[in-house]
Scaffold this motif. Structure first.
Motif, PDB file in Angstrom:
ATOM      1  N   GLN A  70       0.832  -1.209   0.000  1.00 18.61           N
ATOM      2  CA  GLN A  70       0.000   0.000   0.000  1.00 18.61           C
ATOM      3  C   GLN A  70       0.861   1.252   0.000  1.00 18.61           C
ATOM      4  O   GLN A  70       0.602   2.209  -0.742  1.00 18.61           O
ATOM      5  CB  GLN A  70      -0.926  -0.005   1.209  1.00 18.61           C
ATOM      6  CG  GLN A  70      -1.877   1.194   1.244  1.00 18.61           C
ATOM      7  CD  GLN A  70      -2.824   1.133   2.436  1.00 18.61           C
ATOM      8  OE1 GLN A  70      -2.778   0.221   3.253  1.00 18.61           O
ATOM      9  NE2 GLN A  70      -3.703   2.110   2.534  1.00 18.61           N
ATOM     10  N   GLU A  71       1.924   1.258   0.824  1.00 26.96           N
ATOM     11  CA  GLU A  71       2.841   2.408   0.855  1.00 26.96           C
ATOM     12  C   GLU A  71       3.533   2.568  -0.497  1.00 26.96           C
ATOM     13  O   GLU A  71       3.710   3.686  -0.992  1.00 26.96           O
ATOM     14  CB  GLU A  71       3.885   2.223   1.952  1.00 26.96           C
ATOM     15  CG  GLU A  71       3.373   2.420   3.364  1.00 26.96           C
ATOM     16  CD  GLU A  71       4.459   2.158   4.399  1.00 26.96           C
ATOM     17  OE1 GLU A  71       4.644   2.998   5.294  1.00 26.96           O
ATOM     18  OE2 GLU A  71       5.133   1.103   4.299  1.00 26.96           O
ATOM     19  N   ARG A  72       3.921   1.441  -1.086  1.00 26.54           N
ATOM     20  CA  ARG A  72       4.608   1.506  -2.379  1.00 26.54           C
ATOM     21  C   ARG A  72       3.713   2.129  -3.445  1.00 26.54           C
ATOM     22  O   ARG A  72       4.156   2.981  -4.222  1.00 26.54           O
ATOM     23  CB  ARG A  72       5.044   0.092  -2.805  1.00 26.54           C
ATOM     24  CG  ARG A  72       5.829   0.039  -4.113  1.00 26.54           C
ATOM     25  CD  ARG A  72       6.212  -1.401  -4.440  1.00 26.54           C
ATOM     26  NE  ARG A  72       7.171  -1.918  -3.484  1.00 26.54           N
ATOM     27  CZ  ARG A  72       8.500  -1.829  -3.643  1.00 26.54           C
ATOM     28  NH1 ARG A  72       9.002  -1.255  -4.733  1.00 26.54           N
ATOM     29  NH2 ARG A  72       9.308  -2.324  -2.739  1.00 26.54           N
ATOM     30  N   GLU A  73       2.467   1.710  -3.491  1.00 21.18           N
ATOM     31  CA  GLU A  73       1.538   2.270  -4.473  1.00 21.18           C
ATOM     32  C   GLU A  73       1.345   3.764  -4.240  1.00 21.18           C
ATOM     33  O   GLU A  73       1.309   4.558  -5.187  1.00 21.18           O
ATOM     34  CB  GLU A  73       0.196   1.548  -4.393  1.00 21.18           C
ATOM     35  CG  GLU A  73       0.227   0.112  -4.908  1.00 21.18           C
ATOM     36  CD  GLU A  73      -1.120  -0.567  -4.787  1.00 21.18           C
ATOM     37  OE1 GLU A  73      -2.093   0.123  -4.388  1.00 21.18           O
ATOM     38  OE2 GLU A  73      -1.219  -1.775  -5.085  1.00 21.18           O
ATOM     39  N   SER A  74       1.217   4.168  -2.976  1.00 21.17           N
ATOM     40  CA  SER A  74       1.014   5.579  -2.652  1.00 21.17           C
ATOM     41  C   SER A  74       2.219   6.418  -3.060  1.00 21.17           C
ATOM     42  O   SER A  74       2.073   7.479  -3.683  1.00 21.17           O
ATOM     43  CB  SER A  74       0.750   5.732  -1.154  1.00 21.17           C
ATOM     44  OG  SER A  74       0.675   7.097  -0.796  1.00 21.17           O
ATOM     45  N   LEU A  75       3.416   5.947  -2.739  1.00 22.46           N
ATOM     46  CA  LEU A  75       4.633   6.704  -3.042  1.00 22.46           C
ATOM     47  C   LEU A  75       4.917   6.726  -4.541  1.00 22.46           C
ATOM     48  O   LEU A  75       5.389   7.735  -5.072  1.00 22.46           O
ATOM     49  CB  LEU A  75       5.815   6.117  -2.279  1.00 22.46           C
ATOM     50  CG  LEU A  75       5.737   6.307  -0.764  1.00 22.46           C
ATOM     51  CD1 LEU A  75       6.766   5.445  -0.055  1.00 22.46           C
ATOM     52  CD2 LEU A  75       5.919   7.766  -0.397  1.00 22.46           C
TER      53      LEU A  75
END
Length: 284
Positions: A70-75
């Protein structure tokens, strides 16, 4: 006009997140760079905004920081938005640094001006007068580009949800005869009209107020919808340089300074009356 995400704000949010993730791992910037085989200053330059994060640079950082999917997609989304171009990129040669990018997504703009009417409230004739005075060697094409860029900024006040604009104007800014009587009368009339807008407050700081906290010069405080994601910034400028301040103590200092200026200035209703009176006093 709908609000479009600002690449400048997204780039700032990305670099703040990268610093947070590195802190979470307990690694120094030099340690991260060494592991990834980068120059020792590369990571810190990303985090300070001195270098742009490139698409090839983000995956190894996120792998090292062991971020969630989820963090990867957001960043990754932030990086994609940060690499887009705002309308102001077409005027990069005549607009100051990244200021317009920071201004574009502000929900609140608090500004003190000692010499000029603020750019968002300037008429075209007033803009041309101050550009000609400040760029005496500029040709007509350059003047036209500066004027077009400054006028384009004003669309900010016409978006679906415009920012709350609070202006404190030194009396000198509304008494100085910029561009001659006709131009100045038109500019003062524009200020009076702006006083009627529901999202605009204008106060005049009279000569009689004497010494005040901002005699060092103009400044603008830009605030955002979610301070946890996008903390406020302070913008300082003069004809030769610009400076963005982001540290909490700096922002707190200028926020307090603006509160002091508002307390010394004439209240908005009486300021509108004063501006209208000054407009009638401009000679033909």
């Amino acid at each position: 006009m709908a609000q479009v995400p600002s690449p400048t704000i997204r780039a700032r949010r990305l670099r703040r997140e990268l610093r947070r993730l590195r802190d979470r791992t307990g690694r120094t910037a030099e340690e991260v760079a060494k592991v990834l085989g980068w120059h020792r200053t590369k990571v810190i330059r990303f985090e300070l905004g001195h270098s742009r994060v490139m698409p090839k640079d983000l995956p190894p950082l996120l792998d090292l920081y062991e971020v969630s999917e989820q963090e990867r997609e957001s960043l990754t989304g932030l990086l994609r938005q940060a690499r887009q171009k705002g309308w102001w990129s077409a005027y990069g040669d005549v607009l100051p640094d990244d200021y317009v990018g920071f201004e574009a997504e502000a929900t609140s703009i608090s500004t003190f001006e000692s010499l000029y009417v603020p750019g968002l409230l300037q008429t075209e004739e007033y803009v041309r007068a101050i550009v000609r005075a400040g760029r005496s060697t500029a040709d007509q094409d350059e003047i036209d580009r500066v004027v077009a860029a400054r006028l384009a900024r004003k669309a900010l006040l016409s978006r679906d949800v415009p920012p709350a604009l609070w202006v404190v104007l030194d009396e000198a800014a509304v008494r100085r005869m910029v561009g001659g009587p006709r131009v100045m009368r038109g500019q003062l009339t524009r200020l009076v009209e702006a006083c009627e807008l529901p999202t605009v407050e204008i106060q005049v700081l009279p000569f009689a107020a004497g010494a005040h906290a901002a005699m060092g010069g103009a400044f603008t405080l830009l605030s955002y919808d979610d301070p946890s994601l996008d903390p406020p910034v302070i913008y300082l400028s003069n004809d030769n340089s610009t400076l963005l301040l982001e540290e909490d103590r700096q922002v707190t200092r200028y926020r307090l300074m603006f509160d002091h200026l508002r307390a010394k200035a004439i209240d908005p209703d009486r300021s509108a009356d004063l501006l209208a009176r000054i407009a009638t006093e401009v000679p033909d």
